[in-house]
Write a protein that holds these residues in place. Structure first.
Motif, short mmCIF file in Angstrom:
data_model
loop_
_atom_site.label_atom_id
_atom_site.label_comp_id
_atom_site.label_asym_id
_atom_site.label_seq_id
_atom_site.Cartn_x
_atom_site.Cartn_y
_atom_site.Cartn_z
N ASN A 62 0.79 -1.24 0.00
CA ASN A 62 0.00 0.00 0.00
C ASN A 62 0.82 1.28 0.00
OD1 ASN A 62 -2.72 -1.10 -0.05
ND2 ASN A 62 -2.27 -1.88 1.99
N TYR A 63 2.11 1.18 -0.30
CA TYR A 63 2.93 2.37 -0.53
C TYR A 63 2.90 2.71 -2.02
CZ TYR A 63 4.89 2.30 4.18
OH TYR A 63 5.05 2.36 5.54
N HIS A 64 2.57 3.96 -2.33
CA HIS A 64 2.45 4.35 -3.73
C HIS A 64 3.79 4.31 -4.45
CE1 HIS A 64 -0.86 6.83 -1.70
NE2 HIS A 64 -1.47 5.87 -2.35
N GLY A 82 11.34 4.43 2.35
CA GLY A 82 11.30 3.30 3.26
C GLY A 82 11.44 1.95 2.57
N SER A 83 11.43 1.97 1.25
CA SER A 83 11.50 0.72 0.48
C SER A 83 12.30 0.93 -0.80
CB SER A 83 10.08 0.23 0.15
OG SER A 83 10.11 -0.99 -0.56
N TYR A 98 13.25 9.37 -4.35
CA TYR A 98 12.75 8.87 -3.07
C TYR A 98 12.38 10.01 -2.13
CZ TYR A 98 14.70 4.26 -4.25
OH TYR A 98 14.99 3.05 -4.85
N ALA A 99 11.33 9.77 -1.33
CA ALA A 99 10.97 10.67 -0.24
C ALA A 99 10.26 9.84 0.82
CB ALA A 99 10.07 11.80 -0.73
N PRO A 100 10.29 10.27 2.08
CA PRO A 100 9.71 9.46 3.15
C PRO A 100 8.20 9.64 3.28
CG PRO A 100 10.71 11.41 4.08
CD PRO A 100 11.03 11.44 2.61
#
Length: 397
Positions: A62-64, A82-83, A98-100
């Motif tokens: 469920n992370y876009h 985070g991934s 990337y961004a948190p």
């Protein structure tokens, strides 16, 4: 530290040749509509196939994950920090931004959208394509539209869905491997289900077998009941019933095999011979499935198939399908075309074409029984070829 390749780490990577085929088809679509770029987004494996189709990297948990696909260079990905994606898994990708961000942290939607806006601002495009607006989150879409009032955004989902829906030989090889995993589970079911087991224990045993056979994602729906009672199909939350002698049940297996391609299959099972009403309903469901399988011919509108199915079952006194009678499958559990009953606010416009992997699933539920049969079919120029090999019979335990 040793450097690993995709071939070493990924159980079934898609070939470079297949990815180039997909990228070429996408670039042709951009050229057709004079688009500078297009983008899409996903956030899970079982209904996030646009992302994996373009990258062979799934969106998960469920992370876009957003794919920015320019007409003149390699892709850019936007993903949560985070991934991170290992370098060896990236093909056709120029960079990963990337961004948190996290969907439960509302303010981080601005971080995600900001990366996409910066990307577009540097390229100064005139026309940009959307792919799968139903999958793009509101935080991203709203910010992008507000930031670029001068850009013309074009929805190219319908044509992209058709490209994605027509399976290559490599893709169909993976689909057939998934179907073989399903068939192995049905062959093993009589050795798994025993009186006295809790439904959640049966689900756990089936899932373990599926994982050992090589499946990637595991969606299971199962329920049991006494004779002459409807059992429905429950999610895990409702799997706290103990199975007894004389019971019957339904199991729906929706899993992808190595490589991420979905099939789905379902059967009724019964301790001993099924009672008359259950067998009669099952026989009608088998006939209805065959009727619609015979209608899987190139050029036929998908909406026609569900209409004929509903007419057939209604004439025999069984419940009609008000949602989704069947659909295509691939990286997504549910792909277009969808055999969905007509709705006042929209309907399926896609036709059946050669090369589609179609799931058909008659479902009856009334006061005395629940029946569900599900199999996949490959559409050829001359009609449908059944992919699953499990016989269309109630499984006797």
């Amino acid at each position: 530290m040793n450097t690993m390749s995709a071939a070493e780490r990924i159980r079934r990577p898609i070939s470079d040749r297949e990815l180039r085929r997909r990228w070429g088809a996408t670039k042709e679509l951009l050229k057709k509509y004079d688009l500078d770029s297009a983008f899409t987004q996903g956030n899970n494996m079982h209904l996030g196939g646009y992302v994996r189709w373009l990258t062979d990297v799934p969106a998960e948990y469920n992370y876009h994950m957003t794919v920015l696909f320019p007409a003149d260079e390699e892709m850019t990905l936007v993903r949560t920090s985070g991934s991170p994606i290992p370098q060896w898994a990236l093909r056709g990708v120029k960079e990963v931004l990337y961004a948190p961000f996290c969907p439960t942290l509302n303010y981080t939607a601005d971080l995600e959208a900001g990366l996409v806006i910066d990307y577009l601002r540097k390229r100064n495009p005139k026309r940009v394509g959307w792919i799968g607006k139903a999958s793009i989150n509101a935080g991203l879409m709203g910010k992008v539209l507000a930031a670029f009032p001068h850009i013309e955004f074009v929805d190219i989902t319908d044509e992209f869905d058709m490209i994605k829906g027509l399976k290559s030989a490599e893709e169909m090889e993976l689909v057939r491997e998934t179907a073989r995993i399903h068939d192995a589970v049905w062959a093993a079911l009589p050795a798994i289900v025993k009186p006295g087991m809790m439904e959640y224990q049966i689900r756990a045993e089936v899932m373990q077998l599926l994982m050992n056979l090589g499946s990637e994602e595991h969606l299971l729906f199962m329920a049991t009941a006494q004779p002459y009672k409807p059992c429905g199909m429950s999610t895990f939350q409702y799997a706290n019933r103990r199975v007894q002698e004389g019971d019957y049940g339904v199991l729906l297996v929706e899993v992808s095999g190595p490589g991420g391609y979905y099939c789905e299959s379902a059967r009724n099972f019964c301790f001993g011979e099924p009672y008359q009403e259950l067998q009669e309903a099952w026989d009608v469901a088998v006939q209805a499935q065959q009727l619609t399988a015979d209608l899987l011919t190139p050029g036929r509108p998908a909406k026609e198939i569900v209409a004929k199915y509903n007419q057939f079952v209604a004439e025999r006194g069984y419940s009609q399908e008000g949602r989704l009678y069947g659909h295509s499958q691939g990286y997504d559990l549910v792909e277009r075309p969808a055999f969905m009953a007509a709705h006042e606010f929209g309907e399926e416009t896609m036709e059946i074409r050669t090369g589609m992997n179609i799931s058909l699933h008659p479902y009856f539920i009334d006061q005395v029984q629940t029946v569900y049969i599900n199999d996949n079919y490959y559409v050829t120029e001359h009609g449908a070829e059944k992919i699953h090999k499990t016989a269309p019979k109630i499984i006797i335990l």
